[in-house]
Design an enzyme around this catalytic site. Structure first.
Site, short mmCIF file in Angstrom:
data_model
loop_
_atom_site.label_atom_id
_atom_site.label_comp_id
_atom_site.label_asym_id
_atom_site.label_seq_id
_atom_site.Cartn_x
_atom_site.Cartn_y
_atom_site.Cartn_z
N LYS A 208 0.84 -1.21 0.00
CA LYS A 208 0.00 0.00 0.00
C LYS A 208 0.87 1.25 0.00
O LYS A 208 0.64 2.19 -0.76
CB LYS A 208 -0.94 0.00 1.20
N GLU A 214 10.19 -5.35 4.34
CA GLU A 214 10.40 -6.68 3.77
C GLU A 214 10.08 -6.70 2.27
O GLU A 214 10.82 -7.26 1.45
CB GLU A 214 9.53 -7.72 4.50
N GLY A 269 -4.99 -3.82 5.26
CA GLY A 269 -4.20 -4.84 4.58
C GLY A 269 -4.79 -6.23 4.68
O GLY A 269 -4.85 -6.97 3.69
N ARG A 270 -5.24 -6.63 5.87
CA ARG A 270 -5.75 -8.00 6.03
C ARG A 270 -7.15 -8.17 5.46
O ARG A 270 -7.69 -9.27 5.46
CB ARG A 270 -5.71 -8.41 7.50
N GLU A 355 -4.48 -10.16 14.61
CA GLU A 355 -4.07 -8.78 14.40
C GLU A 355 -5.23 -7.82 14.64
O GLU A 355 -5.05 -6.67 15.04
CB GLU A 355 -3.53 -8.59 12.98
N HIS A 386 -2.46 -36.85 13.58
CA HIS A 386 -1.24 -37.58 13.90
C HIS A 386 -0.18 -36.66 14.49
O HIS A 386 1.00 -37.01 14.50
CB HIS A 386 -0.72 -38.29 12.64
N LYS A 514 8.82 -2.65 14.29
CA LYS A 514 9.37 -2.05 13.06
C LYS A 514 10.33 -0.91 13.40
O LYS A 514 11.42 -0.79 12.83
CB LYS A 514 8.24 -1.53 12.18
#
Length: 546
Positions: A208, A214, A269-270, A355, A386, A514
């Protein structure tokens, strides 16, 4: 119309006190979930509903009609109806960032509003681009057809598109493969690119702000890889497109402005999968299937907007989450999709839920006085059986479970799929029924063990049961039903935030790491040993420097 501002804490309301009393009464009566089925032969009918192609069976819960009514009353007291209306009306429900949360506009067919015009213009831009790439008229710098798409993003710019692309494997466009890179660990990008040909690779840089650390480090490394592969700078525009609200920075990176797809600050964002952040999905599965994904999402939007609280699937999910976190001390929920193509769904839900709800301050800044969001985890069944199902069945934690089952498989192997479903249903039944000491002893004696041996082993065979679960069933895993399923959890999170009185659309806790990371990076790359931090951090930094 306005977002409700509940002056009193929910835990001090009469409805909350009533739920506390009902919880104690349920415990004192020693009624368990199995017993509730014995009392009501039509319990499934009374505790299930369908919406947007999804069946929700919530009958295997510590829930009576009286408790459900009390939970619904609590939701009403919290202002749930007004909060739902406020979101769809575009009110400023993200109050700490002073903006609306209009992700519902991304999948609405409405083109009349200002947001609707922007959304559908972006969809038209996406469609034209997808037609060029998938049709072969868009190609690499030397005329080679695009065979690989690499989406570079992180968080919502990665988890949503990657989850959907994996889930819709039967709908993939032939001869085109999508890859997703998010981790700043250089190994992630390098191992992805090792398999690719630069001449036929297209990168989507999804950010955005176009400043996310990253994403930009990976984007710069990808740009250098393209240049090192012999692509001239004049050909970069054929290998990079962007999704961003920061047109200036995306253009400065070298992306042609015509190839920058928009984002807006009213989409978190999410919650951005439905925007141009989903470009990789549109390319990898086709634009028609992306539109069907939006259609399923919109169908669940309409259910959430219009259904009464007692028949509202996301609201009921939110109430169950609040019920277990605050009245039964459950700290987590496990999500168990019995569909391999949904193996990334729990990871997607981790960000969406944790979040959004991992907060300690309410909307008005006052401290939370009840338990906020819980821990979300899980994996595809039957693998979990398992590994961690042992904890679900015999551990001391109460962990509600969400099972997700698909009635008809994309595979033609009916026998294996029916075994998969049998395992899914057996797990929810075992969690509910368990096995008591008498049953365990009888089974051991039937196997020929002596009474002493059976008495010793029986306690280890006991499974407490009375562990709650919800089962969601889709007829098929299609773009439409996946869209509806994903939005079901989106709205569950929002409804839960309304009950808690917090803002689901900010994430200030993420920012601290950050900021600190920038300073620590400076210390790692400095010429002198670090002494600025605590002894642990200093020692770790200096060990790296050495």
């Amino acid at each position: 119309m306005s977002f409700p501002n509940i002056s009193s804490k929910l835990a001090s309301t009469p409805e909350w006190e009533q739920l506390q009393q009902l919880t104690l009464a349920l415990e004192d009566s020693s009624r368990n979930i199995s017993g509730l089925f014995e009392q009501d032969s039509r319990r499934f009918d009374h505790f299930s509903l369908e919406a947007a192609g999804i069946l929700m069976d919530y009958s295997k819960h510590l829930l009576t009609t009286e408790i459900r009514a009390a939970l619904i009353a609590l939701a009403s007291t919290a202002g749930m109806e007004a909060a739902i209306a406020a979101m769809f009306a575009g009110e400023t429900i993200n109050n700490t960032e002073n903006r609306p949360a209009l992700h519902v506009a991304l999948r609405s067919p409405d083109t009349g509003s200002a947001e609707g015009k922007l959304v559908h213009a972006a969809l038209a831009q996406m469609e034209a681009f997808v037609e060029r790439v998938n049709g072969g008229s868009w190609h690499g710098h030397n005329g080679q057809q695009i065979t690989d798409i690499v989406n570079i993003g992180i968080g919502g710019s990665d988890l949503g598109p990657a989850m959907v692309y994996e889930a819709l494997a039967p709908f993939h466009v032939p001869n085109l493969h999508c890859h997703f890179v998010s981790n700043v660990d250089p190994v992630h990008l390098e191992q992805t690119l090792d398999k690719l040909d630069a001449a036929s690779t297209l990168f989507i840089i999804a950010s955005k702000t176009f400043t996310t650390l990253e994403t930009m480090l990976n984007a710069k490394a990808a740009r250098q890889w393209i240049l090192n592969s012999g692509v001239p700078e004049s050909g970069l525009a054929q290998h990079f497109v962007g999704v961003s609200a920061n047109i200036e920075k995306a253009a400065a990176f070298g992306i042609a402005t015509d190839n920058i797809f928009p984002m807006w600050d009213w989409v978190g964002g999410r919650y951005s999968l439905w925007s141009a952040i989903g470009l990789s999905v549109a390319l990898g599965c086709g634009m028609d299937n992306f539109r069907k994904l939006l259609s399923g999402a919109h169908a669940m939007d309409e259910h959430f907007r219009a259904a009464p609280l007692e028949q509202n699937m996301p609201v009921l999910m939110a109430l169950l989450a609040l019920w277990y976190h605050n009245f039964w001390q459950a700290e987590s929920v496990v999500v168990l999709p019995y569909a391999q193509n949904l193996h990334l769904f729990p990871a997607f839900l981790q960000q969406l839920d944790m979040e959004s709800l991992g907060k300690q301050a309410r909307r008005d800044g006052s401290p939370m006085t009840i338990v906020s969001g819980g821990i979300v985890w899980g994996s595809a069944g039957t693998n979990g059986q398992h590994s961690f199902h042992q904890l679900l069945h015999q551990g001391t934690h109460l962990i509600p479970a969400d099972f997700i089952a698909i009635k008809c498989s994309a595979s033609g192997n009916r026998e294996m799929h029916e075994n998969l479903l049998a395992n899914c249903f057996a797990q929810s039944q075992a969690l509910m029924d368990g096995k008591d000491l008498d049953q365990a002893t009888a089974e051991l004696l039937e196997q020929g063990l002596s009474e002493d041996e059976a008495a010793f082993l029986a306690p280890h065979w006991v499974v407490p049961g009375n562990r709650p679960s919800t089962t969601f069933m889709l007829d098929k895993l299609t773009p439409f039903t996946l869209g509806a399923l994903t939005v079901l959890y989106e709205h569950k999170v929002y409804a839960h935030s309304v009950l808690l009185g917090l803002n689901a659309f900010d994430q200030w806790g993420v920012e601290l790491g950050k900021v600190l990371g920038k300073g620590i990076y400076g210390a790692i790359t400095a010429e002198e040993n670090c002494t600025a931090y605590d002894s642990s951090t200093n020692a770790l930094i200096n060990r790296i420097r050495s």
